[in-house]
Scaffold this active site. Structure first.
Site, PDB file in Angstrom:
ATOM      1  N   HIS A 166       0.836  -1.401  -0.024  1.00 59.23           N
ATOM      2  CA  HIS A 166       0.026  -0.163   0.097  1.00 59.23           C
ATOM      3  C   HIS A 166       0.772   1.178  -0.072  1.00 59.23           C
ATOM      4  O   HIS A 166       0.651   2.254   0.361  1.00 59.23           O
ATOM      5  CB  HIS A 166      -0.894   0.142   1.303  1.00 59.23           C
ATOM      6  CG  HIS A 166      -1.779  -1.165   1.379  1.00 59.23           C
ATOM      7  ND1 HIS A 166      -2.920  -1.636   0.705  1.00 59.23           N
ATOM      8  CD2 HIS A 166      -1.535  -2.209   2.224  1.00 59.23           C
ATOM      9  CE1 HIS A 166      -3.537  -2.537   1.350  1.00 59.23           C
ATOM     10  NE2 HIS A 166      -2.515  -3.266   1.907  1.00 59.23           N
ATOM     11  N   SER A 287      16.051  20.286 -16.399  1.00 60.41           N
ATOM     12  CA  SER A 287      15.312  21.273 -16.980  1.00 60.41           C
ATOM     13  C   SER A 287      15.372  22.646 -17.495  1.00 60.41           C
ATOM     14  O   SER A 287      16.726  23.250 -17.493  1.00 60.41           O
ATOM     15  CB  SER A 287      14.405  21.854 -15.583  1.00 60.41           C
ATOM     16  OG  SER A 287      13.576  23.180 -15.521  1.00 60.41           O
ATOM     17  N   LYS A 293      17.619  20.350 -11.583  1.00 59.10           N
ATOM     18  CA  LYS A 293      16.961  19.190 -11.676  1.00 59.10           C
ATOM     19  C   LYS A 293      17.623  18.137 -12.436  1.00 59.10           C
ATOM     20  O   LYS A 293      18.392  18.687 -13.527  1.00 59.10           O
ATOM     21  CB  LYS A 293      15.598  19.643 -12.351  1.00 59.10           C
ATOM     22  CG  LYS A 293      14.619  20.206 -11.238  1.00 59.10           C
ATOM     23  CD  LYS A 293      13.140  20.524 -11.885  1.00 59.10           C
ATOM     24  CE  LYS A 293      12.308  19.386 -11.905  1.00 59.10           C
ATOM     25  NZ  LYS A 293      12.199  18.697 -13.160  1.00 59.10           N
ATOM     26  N   GLU A 300       9.906   7.732 -17.332  1.00 58.07           N
ATOM     27  CA  GLU A 300       8.456   8.309 -17.497  1.00 58.07           C
ATOM     28  C   GLU A 300       8.025   7.884 -18.995  1.00 58.07           C
ATOM     29  O   GLU A 300       7.072   7.632 -19.291  1.00 58.07           O
ATOM     30  CB  GLU A 300       8.842   9.776 -17.391  1.00 58.07           C
ATOM     31  CG  GLU A 300       9.078  10.328 -15.902  1.00 58.07           C
ATOM     32  CD  GLU A 300       9.348  11.785 -15.808  1.00 58.07           C
ATOM     33  OE1 GLU A 300       9.168  12.246 -14.563  1.00 58.07           O
ATOM     34  OE2 GLU A 300       9.385  12.370 -16.682  1.00 58.07           O
TER      35      GLU A 300
END
Length: 470
Positions: A166, A287, A293, A300
Protein backbone atom coordinates in the site's frame (compact mmCIF):
# COMPACT_ATOMS: atom_id res chain seq x y z
CA UNK A 1 2.68 30.31 -81.18
CA UNK A 2 1.65 26.76 -81.65
CA UNK A 3 0.05 24.89 -78.84
CA UNK A 4 2.27 22.54 -76.83
CA UNK A 5 0.78 19.28 -75.68
CA UNK A 6 1.21 18.30 -72.04
CA UNK A 7 1.63 14.61 -71.27
CA UNK A 8 -1.12 13.44 -68.96
CA UNK A 9 -0.48 10.70 -66.37
CA UNK A 10 -1.86 7.30 -67.16
CA UNK A 11 -5.04 6.57 -65.22
CA UNK A 12 -4.66 3.89 -62.58
CA UNK A 13 -5.22 0.47 -64.05
CA UNK A 14 -8.53 -1.13 -63.23
CA UNK A 15 -8.60 -4.48 -61.42
CA UNK A 16 -10.02 -6.43 -64.30
CA UNK A 17 -12.46 -6.00 -67.15
CA UNK A 18 -15.17 -6.06 -64.51
CA UNK A 19 -14.24 -2.43 -63.75
CA UNK A 20 -14.79 0.44 -66.16
CA UNK A 21 -12.92 3.19 -64.30
CA UNK A 22 -10.02 3.69 -61.94
CA UNK A 23 -10.30 4.55 -58.26
CA UNK A 24 -10.90 8.16 -57.31
CA UNK A 25 -7.45 9.58 -56.36
CA UNK A 26 -8.53 10.26 -52.79
CA UNK A 27 -9.95 6.75 -52.45
CA UNK A 28 -6.76 5.31 -53.92
CA UNK A 29 -4.80 7.15 -51.24
CA UNK A 30 -7.24 6.00 -48.56
CA UNK A 31 -7.13 2.41 -49.79
CA UNK A 32 -3.36 2.07 -50.12
CA UNK A 33 -1.14 0.45 -47.50
CA UNK A 34 2.23 0.74 -49.27
CA UNK A 35 3.19 3.56 -46.91
CA UNK A 36 3.50 1.11 -44.01
CA UNK A 37 3.41 -2.44 -45.34
CA UNK A 38 6.66 -1.86 -47.21
CA UNK A 39 8.15 -3.16 -43.93
CA UNK A 40 6.95 -6.59 -45.04
CA UNK A 41 8.87 -6.50 -48.33
CA UNK A 42 11.58 -9.02 -47.47
CA UNK A 43 9.01 -11.30 -45.88
CA UNK A 44 6.96 -11.01 -49.07
CA UNK A 45 10.02 -11.94 -51.09
CA UNK A 46 10.71 -14.94 -48.84
CA UNK A 47 7.14 -16.13 -49.23
CA UNK A 48 7.22 -15.61 -52.99
CA UNK A 49 10.48 -17.54 -53.39
CA UNK A 50 9.00 -20.46 -51.45
CA UNK A 51 5.80 -20.29 -53.49
CA UNK A 52 7.75 -20.33 -56.76
CA UNK A 53 9.77 -23.34 -55.65
CA UNK A 54 6.59 -25.15 -54.64
CA UNK A 55 4.95 -24.37 -58.01
CA UNK A 56 7.98 -25.85 -59.76
CA UNK A 57 7.94 -28.92 -57.53
CA UNK A 58 4.35 -29.74 -58.52
CA UNK A 59 4.96 -28.96 -62.20
CA UNK A 60 3.03 -25.69 -62.49
CA UNK A 61 6.27 -23.84 -63.28
CA UNK A 62 9.20 -25.19 -65.26
CA UNK A 63 12.61 -25.23 -63.66
CA UNK A 64 13.69 -22.43 -65.99
CA UNK A 65 10.70 -20.33 -64.97
CA UNK A 66 11.40 -20.99 -61.31
CA UNK A 67 15.02 -19.92 -61.67
CA UNK A 68 14.01 -16.80 -63.56
CA UNK A 69 11.40 -15.81 -60.98
CA UNK A 70 13.61 -16.50 -57.98
CA UNK A 71 16.46 -14.55 -59.58
CA UNK A 72 14.10 -11.63 -60.20
CA UNK A 73 12.86 -11.69 -56.61
CA UNK A 74 16.42 -11.65 -55.29
CA UNK A 75 17.19 -8.72 -57.59
CA UNK A 76 14.32 -6.82 -55.98
CA UNK A 77 15.72 -7.68 -52.55
CA UNK A 78 19.06 -6.21 -53.53
CA UNK A 79 17.41 -3.08 -54.91
CA UNK A 80 15.45 -2.62 -51.71
CA UNK A 81 18.47 -3.03 -49.47
CA UNK A 82 20.39 -0.48 -51.55
CA UNK A 83 17.50 1.97 -51.32
CA UNK A 84 16.75 1.72 -55.04
CA UNK A 85 13.27 0.20 -54.76
CA UNK A 86 10.80 2.77 -53.49
CA UNK A 87 7.29 1.99 -54.77
CA UNK A 88 4.73 4.77 -54.60
CA UNK A 89 1.04 5.05 -53.89
CA UNK A 90 0.13 3.79 -57.37
CA UNK A 91 1.33 0.32 -56.33
CA UNK A 92 -1.27 0.18 -53.52
CA UNK A 93 0.54 -2.40 -51.41
CA UNK A 94 3.83 -4.24 -51.07
CA UNK A 95 2.47 -7.36 -52.80
CA UNK A 96 1.51 -5.54 -56.01
CA UNK A 97 4.74 -3.56 -55.87
CA UNK A 98 6.81 -6.74 -55.88
CA UNK A 99 4.70 -8.36 -58.59
CA UNK A 100 4.87 -5.32 -60.89
CA UNK A 101 8.62 -4.97 -60.46
CA UNK A 102 9.11 -8.70 -61.04
CA UNK A 103 7.24 -8.49 -64.34
CA UNK A 104 9.38 -5.52 -65.36
CA UNK A 105 12.49 -7.58 -64.62
CA UNK A 106 11.61 -11.00 -66.07
CA UNK A 107 8.68 -10.34 -68.39
CA UNK A 108 5.62 -12.53 -68.74
CA UNK A 109 7.17 -15.30 -66.65
CA UNK A 110 6.65 -13.08 -63.62
CA UNK A 111 2.91 -13.13 -64.21
CA UNK A 112 2.82 -16.82 -63.34
CA UNK A 113 4.00 -16.31 -59.75
CA UNK A 114 0.53 -15.48 -58.46
CA UNK A 115 -0.85 -18.82 -59.63
CA UNK A 116 -2.59 -20.71 -56.79
CA UNK A 117 -2.39 -17.92 -54.25
CA UNK A 118 -4.27 -14.78 -53.27
CA UNK A 119 -3.21 -11.60 -51.56
CA UNK A 120 -5.31 -12.87 -48.65
CA UNK A 121 -3.08 -15.83 -47.88
CA UNK A 122 -0.03 -13.89 -49.04
CA UNK A 123 -0.43 -11.06 -46.54
CA UNK A 124 -1.19 -13.54 -43.77
CA UNK A 125 2.03 -15.37 -44.58
CA UNK A 126 4.06 -12.16 -44.68
CA UNK A 127 2.73 -10.93 -41.36
CA UNK A 128 3.50 -14.24 -39.66
CA UNK A 129 7.04 -14.29 -41.07
CA UNK A 130 7.58 -10.73 -39.88
CA UNK A 131 6.19 -11.34 -36.42
CA UNK A 132 8.11 -14.58 -36.00
CA UNK A 133 11.38 -12.77 -36.55
CA UNK A 134 10.41 -9.88 -34.31
CA UNK A 135 9.32 -12.16 -31.47
CA UNK A 136 12.68 -13.94 -31.60
CA UNK A 137 14.48 -10.59 -31.38
CA UNK A 138 12.30 -9.35 -28.51
CA UNK A 139 12.96 -12.56 -26.61
CA UNK A 140 16.68 -11.90 -27.03
CA UNK A 141 16.13 -8.39 -25.67
CA UNK A 142 14.28 -9.82 -22.68
CA UNK A 143 17.25 -12.08 -21.99
CA UNK A 144 19.58 -9.06 -22.12
CA UNK A 145 17.26 -7.21 -19.73
CA UNK A 146 17.24 -10.20 -17.37
CA UNK A 147 21.02 -10.46 -17.53
CA UNK A 148 21.31 -6.83 -16.49
CA UNK A 149 18.93 -7.38 -13.57
CA UNK A 150 20.92 -10.47 -12.59
CA UNK A 151 24.21 -8.55 -12.65
CA UNK A 152 22.76 -5.74 -10.54
CA UNK A 153 21.14 -8.12 -8.07
CA UNK A 154 24.38 -10.05 -7.66
CA UNK A 155 26.01 -6.86 -6.37
CA UNK A 156 23.30 -6.18 -3.80
CA UNK A 157 22.43 -9.41 -2.01
CA UNK A 158 23.09 -7.90 1.42
CA UNK A 159 22.03 -4.36 0.55
CA UNK A 160 18.75 -3.67 2.30
CA UNK A 161 15.79 -1.68 1.00
CA UNK A 162 12.43 -0.93 2.60
CA UNK A 163 9.66 -3.16 1.32
CA UNK A 164 6.20 -1.69 0.87
CA UNK A 165 2.58 -2.69 0.77
CA UNK A 166 0.00 0.00 0.00
CA UNK A 167 3.11 2.21 -0.49
CA UNK A 168 3.55 2.08 3.29
CA UNK A 169 6.70 0.72 4.91
CA UNK A 170 6.10 -2.97 5.53
CA UNK A 171 9.26 -5.09 6.02
CA UNK A 172 12.89 -4.68 4.98
CA UNK A 173 14.12 -6.66 2.00
CA UNK A 174 17.29 -7.66 0.28
CA UNK A 175 17.63 -5.27 -2.67
CA UNK A 176 18.60 -8.27 -4.79
CA UNK A 177 15.31 -9.94 -3.84
CA UNK A 178 13.42 -6.84 -4.94
CA UNK A 179 15.24 -6.71 -8.28
CA UNK A 180 14.82 -10.43 -8.90
CA UNK A 181 11.05 -10.00 -8.73
CA UNK A 182 11.37 -8.21 -12.07
CA UNK A 183 13.63 -10.99 -13.35
CA UNK A 184 10.79 -13.43 -12.65
CA UNK A 185 8.26 -11.20 -14.43
CA UNK A 186 10.57 -11.01 -17.43
CA UNK A 187 10.98 -14.78 -17.38
CA UNK A 188 7.22 -15.18 -17.74
CA UNK A 189 7.31 -12.65 -20.57
CA UNK A 190 10.00 -14.68 -22.33
CA UNK A 191 8.05 -17.90 -21.89
CA UNK A 192 4.78 -16.27 -22.91
CA UNK A 193 6.25 -15.01 -26.18
CA UNK A 194 7.60 -18.49 -26.82
CA UNK A 195 4.08 -19.83 -26.47
CA UNK A 196 2.70 -17.15 -28.80
CA UNK A 197 5.38 -18.12 -31.31
CA UNK A 198 3.83 -21.58 -31.63
CA UNK A 199 0.64 -20.06 -33.04
CA UNK A 200 2.47 -17.49 -35.14
CA UNK A 201 4.45 -20.24 -36.82
CA UNK A 202 1.54 -21.72 -38.81
CA UNK A 203 1.35 -21.27 -42.57
CA UNK A 204 -1.76 -19.93 -44.35
CA UNK A 205 0.01 -20.00 -47.72
CA UNK A 206 -2.11 -21.92 -50.21
CA UNK A 207 -5.42 -21.14 -48.53
CA UNK A 208 -6.10 -18.85 -51.49
CA UNK A 209 -8.68 -16.11 -51.22
CA UNK A 210 -10.81 -18.19 -48.84
CA UNK A 211 -11.55 -21.62 -50.31
CA UNK A 212 -8.22 -23.10 -51.34
CA UNK A 213 -7.29 -23.66 -55.00
CA UNK A 214 -7.95 -26.03 -57.87
CA UNK A 215 -4.20 -26.40 -58.55
CA UNK A 216 -2.36 -29.45 -57.15
CA UNK A 217 -0.20 -27.46 -54.75
CA UNK A 218 1.92 -28.82 -51.90
CA UNK A 219 1.24 -26.59 -48.91
CA UNK A 220 3.37 -28.65 -46.57
CA UNK A 221 6.38 -28.17 -48.85
CA UNK A 222 6.10 -24.37 -48.99
CA UNK A 223 5.52 -24.30 -45.23
CA UNK A 224 8.69 -26.33 -44.69
CA UNK A 225 10.69 -24.00 -46.94
CA UNK A 226 9.56 -21.05 -44.84
CA UNK A 227 10.26 -22.74 -41.52
CA UNK A 228 6.62 -23.04 -40.48
CA UNK A 229 5.86 -25.92 -38.14
CA UNK A 230 2.27 -26.45 -39.29
CA UNK A 231 -0.31 -25.37 -41.86
CA UNK A 232 -3.81 -24.07 -41.32
CA UNK A 233 -6.28 -26.91 -41.79
CA UNK A 234 -9.20 -24.69 -42.73
CA UNK A 235 -8.77 -22.17 -45.54
CA UNK A 236 -11.39 -19.79 -44.18
CA UNK A 237 -9.63 -19.70 -40.84
CA UNK A 238 -6.23 -19.43 -42.48
CA UNK A 239 -6.91 -16.17 -44.30
CA UNK A 240 -8.98 -14.52 -41.58
CA UNK A 241 -7.21 -15.54 -38.37
CA UNK A 242 -5.51 -12.76 -36.43
CA UNK A 243 -5.56 -14.48 -33.05
CA UNK A 244 -1.78 -14.65 -33.21
CA UNK A 245 -1.56 -10.87 -33.63
CA UNK A 246 -3.89 -10.31 -30.68
CA UNK A 247 -1.91 -12.77 -28.58
CA UNK A 248 1.30 -10.96 -29.41
CA UNK A 249 -0.25 -7.58 -28.56
CA UNK A 250 -1.48 -9.04 -25.28
CA UNK A 251 1.94 -10.48 -24.41
CA UNK A 252 3.54 -7.18 -25.39
CA UNK A 253 1.11 -5.30 -23.15
CA UNK A 254 2.06 -7.48 -20.20
CA UNK A 255 5.75 -6.81 -20.90
CA UNK A 256 4.96 -3.10 -20.82
CA UNK A 257 3.05 -3.50 -17.55
CA UNK A 258 6.18 -4.95 -15.97
CA UNK A 259 8.45 -2.28 -17.42
CA UNK A 260 6.02 0.42 -16.31
CA UNK A 261 5.89 -0.89 -12.74
CA UNK A 262 9.69 -0.86 -12.55
CA UNK A 263 9.68 2.61 -14.10
CA UNK A 264 7.32 3.91 -11.44
CA UNK A 265 9.57 2.56 -8.69
CA UNK A 266 12.67 4.12 -10.22
CA UNK A 267 10.85 7.45 -10.52
CA UNK A 268 9.95 7.27 -6.83
CA UNK A 269 13.43 6.10 -5.80
CA UNK A 270 15.02 9.02 -7.66
CA UNK A 271 12.82 11.62 -5.95
CA UNK A 272 14.16 13.82 -3.16
CA UNK A 273 11.62 12.20 -0.83
CA UNK A 274 13.09 8.72 -1.33
CA UNK A 275 16.69 9.39 -2.48
CA UNK A 276 17.29 5.66 -2.97
CA UNK A 277 19.05 6.07 -6.34
CA UNK A 278 21.13 8.64 -8.17
CA UNK A 279 20.39 9.15 -11.87
CA UNK A 280 23.29 9.03 -14.31
CA UNK A 281 23.84 11.78 -16.83
CA UNK A 282 23.61 9.40 -19.81
CA UNK A 283 19.98 8.52 -19.09
CA UNK A 284 18.45 11.72 -17.76
CA UNK A 285 17.90 15.33 -18.75
CA UNK A 286 17.62 18.66 -17.01
CA UNK A 287 15.03 21.38 -16.82
CA UNK A 288 14.97 24.32 -19.23
CA UNK A 289 14.60 26.77 -16.34
CA UNK A 290 15.54 24.88 -13.15
CA UNK A 291 19.26 24.08 -13.29
CA UNK A 292 19.23 21.86 -10.20
CA UNK A 293 16.87 19.25 -11.66
CA UNK A 294 17.72 15.88 -13.14
CA UNK A 295 14.67 14.24 -14.70
CA UNK A 296 13.99 10.46 -14.98
CA UNK A 297 13.07 10.68 -18.67
CA UNK A 298 13.59 7.01 -19.54
CA UNK A 299 11.21 5.52 -16.97
CA UNK A 300 8.70 8.31 -17.56
CA UNK A 301 8.66 7.62 -21.29
CA UNK A 302 8.34 3.87 -20.73
CA UNK A 303 5.45 4.52 -18.37
CA UNK A 304 3.81 6.75 -20.97
CA UNK A 305 4.37 4.44 -23.94
CA UNK A 306 2.67 1.60 -22.08
CA UNK A 307 -0.70 3.17 -22.86
CA UNK A 308 -0.18 3.14 -26.61
CA UNK A 309 0.60 -0.59 -26.47
CA UNK A 310 -2.63 -1.19 -24.58
CA UNK A 311 -4.42 0.86 -27.23
CA UNK A 312 -3.15 -1.32 -30.04
CA UNK A 313 -4.38 -4.44 -28.24
CA UNK A 314 -7.79 -2.88 -27.79
CA UNK A 315 -7.82 -1.78 -31.43
CA UNK A 316 -7.08 -5.29 -32.68
CA UNK A 317 -9.78 -6.79 -30.49
CA UNK A 318 -12.38 -4.30 -31.68
CA UNK A 319 -11.28 -4.73 -35.30
CA UNK A 320 -11.85 -8.48 -35.12
CA UNK A 321 -14.96 -8.71 -32.98
CA UNK A 322 -17.54 -8.28 -35.74
CA UNK A 323 -15.81 -9.62 -38.86
CA UNK A 324 -17.69 -12.30 -40.80
CA UNK A 325 -15.62 -14.95 -42.53
CA UNK A 326 -13.38 -14.69 -44.38
CA UNK A 327 -11.03 -11.85 -45.36
CA UNK A 328 -12.21 -8.25 -44.95
CA UNK A 329 -10.36 -5.02 -45.70
CA UNK A 330 -10.56 -4.17 -41.99
CA UNK A 331 -7.64 -6.55 -41.56
CA UNK A 332 -5.37 -4.01 -43.23
CA UNK A 333 -5.50 -2.21 -39.89
CA UNK A 334 -3.57 -4.97 -38.14
CA UNK A 335 -0.19 -3.99 -39.55
CA UNK A 336 0.34 -0.53 -38.14
CA UNK A 337 -0.77 -1.78 -34.73
CA UNK A 338 1.69 -4.67 -34.85
CA UNK A 339 4.53 -2.60 -36.31
CA UNK A 340 4.17 0.08 -33.63
CA UNK A 341 3.80 -2.46 -30.83
CA UNK A 342 7.01 -4.18 -31.93
CA UNK A 343 8.87 -0.86 -32.13
CA UNK A 344 7.54 0.33 -28.78
CA UNK A 345 8.29 -2.83 -26.81
CA UNK A 346 11.69 -3.24 -28.41
CA UNK A 347 12.65 0.36 -27.78
CA UNK A 348 11.48 0.29 -24.18
CA UNK A 349 13.34 -2.94 -23.41
CA UNK A 350 16.53 -1.48 -24.85
CA UNK A 351 16.15 1.80 -22.95
CA UNK A 352 15.40 0.12 -19.62
CA UNK A 353 18.34 -2.24 -20.03
CA UNK A 354 20.68 0.71 -20.62
CA UNK A 355 19.15 2.57 -17.67
CA UNK A 356 19.81 -0.34 -15.32
CA UNK A 357 23.32 -0.85 -16.70
CA UNK A 358 24.56 2.71 -16.47
CA UNK A 359 21.74 5.10 -15.60
CA UNK A 360 21.12 4.52 -11.90
CA UNK A 361 23.29 4.00 -8.82
CA UNK A 362 21.82 2.78 -5.56
CA UNK A 363 22.65 4.96 -2.58
CA UNK A 364 23.47 2.23 -0.07
CA UNK A 365 24.04 4.60 2.85
CA UNK A 366 20.61 6.11 2.34
CA UNK A 367 19.06 2.64 2.03
CA UNK A 368 20.71 1.53 5.28
CA UNK A 369 19.35 4.63 6.96
CA UNK A 370 15.88 4.05 5.55
CA UNK A 371 15.49 0.51 6.89
CA UNK A 372 16.57 1.64 10.35
CA UNK A 373 14.17 4.54 10.75
CA UNK A 374 10.76 2.90 10.86
CA UNK A 375 8.67 0.14 12.47
CA UNK A 376 9.03 -2.38 9.63
CA UNK A 377 10.55 -4.81 12.16
CA UNK A 378 7.33 -4.93 14.20
CA UNK A 379 6.28 -8.27 12.74
CA UNK A 380 9.56 -9.72 13.94
CA UNK A 381 8.72 -8.71 17.49
CA UNK A 382 5.49 -10.70 17.20
CA UNK A 383 7.41 -13.61 15.68
CA UNK A 384 9.93 -13.37 18.54
CA UNK A 385 7.19 -13.76 21.14
CA UNK A 386 5.46 -16.51 19.16
CA UNK A 387 8.72 -18.45 19.06
CA UNK A 388 8.80 -18.24 22.86
CA UNK A 389 5.33 -19.74 23.19
CA UNK A 390 3.12 -16.66 23.16
CA UNK A 391 0.09 -17.21 20.86
CA UNK A 392 0.64 -15.17 17.70
CA UNK A 393 -2.59 -13.20 17.93
CA UNK A 394 -1.77 -12.24 21.51
CA UNK A 395 1.74 -11.25 20.40
CA UNK A 396 0.31 -9.32 17.46
CA UNK A 397 -1.95 -7.27 19.72
CA UNK A 398 0.86 -6.63 22.18
CA UNK A 399 3.20 -5.38 19.46
CA UNK A 400 0.55 -2.98 18.26
CA UNK A 401 0.55 -1.55 21.77
CA UNK A 402 4.36 -1.38 21.72
CA UNK A 403 4.33 0.59 18.48
CA UNK A 404 1.67 2.95 19.81
CA UNK A 405 3.64 3.54 23.00
CA UNK A 406 6.89 4.06 21.08
CA UNK A 407 5.32 6.55 18.70
CA UNK A 408 3.96 8.54 21.65
CA UNK A 409 7.44 8.58 23.18
CA UNK A 410 9.11 9.50 19.90
CA UNK A 411 11.15 6.28 19.89
CA UNK A 412 11.83 3.43 17.49
CA UNK A 413 11.68 -0.17 18.70
CA UNK A 414 15.46 -0.39 18.79
CA UNK A 415 15.52 2.56 21.21
CA UNK A 416 13.43 0.87 23.91
CA UNK A 417 15.38 -0.25 26.96
CA UNK A 418 15.33 -3.88 28.07
CA UNK A 419 13.35 -2.80 31.12
CA UNK A 420 10.73 -1.24 28.87
CA UNK A 421 10.55 -4.44 26.83
CA UNK A 422 10.18 -6.63 29.88
CA UNK A 423 7.56 -4.33 31.33
CA UNK A 424 5.51 -5.08 28.23
CA UNK A 425 6.02 -8.86 28.50
CA UNK A 426 8.34 -10.98 30.63
CA UNK A 427 9.34 -13.15 27.66
CA UNK A 428 11.48 -10.34 26.24
CA UNK A 429 15.20 -10.85 26.77
CA UNK A 430 18.37 -9.13 25.61
CA UNK A 431 18.32 -11.03 22.32
CA UNK A 432 15.35 -8.95 21.20
CA UNK A 433 17.78 -6.36 19.84
CA UNK A 434 19.44 -8.89 17.55
CA UNK A 435 16.06 -10.17 16.44
CA UNK A 436 14.89 -6.73 15.27
CA UNK A 437 18.14 -5.58 13.63
CA UNK A 438 17.31 -4.98 9.93
CA UNK A 439 19.89 -7.44 8.59
CA UNK A 440 18.61 -10.15 10.92
CA UNK A 441 15.00 -9.34 10.02
CA UNK A 442 15.86 -9.99 6.38
CA UNK A 443 18.12 -12.97 6.98
CA UNK A 444 15.52 -14.73 9.12
CA UNK A 445 12.99 -14.89 6.26
CA UNK A 446 14.48 -18.04 4.88
CA UNK A 447 11.32 -19.75 3.62
CA UNK A 448 11.38 -20.85 -0.02
CA UNK A 449 11.16 -17.78 -2.24
CA UNK A 450 11.74 -15.44 0.71
CA UNK A 451 14.08 -12.49 1.08
CA UNK A 452 16.55 -14.26 3.37
CA UNK A 453 20.10 -14.00 2.06
CA UNK A 454 20.41 -17.77 1.68
CA UNK A 455 17.22 -17.85 -0.40
CA UNK A 456 18.33 -14.88 -2.50
CA UNK A 457 21.60 -16.62 -3.34
CA UNK A 458 19.63 -19.70 -4.34
CA UNK A 459 17.39 -17.47 -6.49
CA UNK A 460 20.46 -16.06 -8.22
CA UNK A 461 21.63 -19.59 -9.02
CA UNK A 462 18.22 -20.36 -10.46
CA UNK A 463 18.25 -17.16 -12.47
CA UNK A 464 21.65 -17.96 -13.89
CA UNK A 465 20.44 -21.37 -15.04
CA UNK A 466 17.40 -19.81 -16.70
CA UNK A 467 19.60 -17.38 -18.60
CA UNK A 468 21.39 -20.34 -20.17
CA UNK A 469 18.14 -21.80 -21.53
CA UNK A 470 17.85 -21.61 -25.34
Amino acid sequence: MGSQSVEQPEPQQTWSQRFESALHPAIAQFNASIGFDIQLLECDLDGSVAHAKMLAKVGILSEAEREQIVSGLETIRGEYRRGEFNPGIDEEDVHFAVEHRLIELVGDGGKKLHTARSRNDQVGTDLRLYLRGQIEQIREQIRAFQQTIFNLASQHVETLIPGYTHLQRAQPLSLAHHLLAYFEMAQRDWERLGDVLKRVNISPLGCGALAGTTFPIDRAYSAKLLGFEEIYHNSLDGVSDRDFAIEFASAASIIMVHLSRLSEEIILWASEEFRFVTLGDTCSTGSSIMPQKKNPDVPELVRGKTGRTFGHLQGLLVMMKGLPLAYNKDLQEDKEAIFDTVATVSGCLQAMTILLEEGITFRTNRLNQAVAEDFSNATDVADYLAAKGVPFREAYGLVGKVVKTSLAAGKLLKDLSLEEWQALHPKFEADIYDAIAPAQVVSARNSAGGTGFKQVRAALERAQSLLLKP
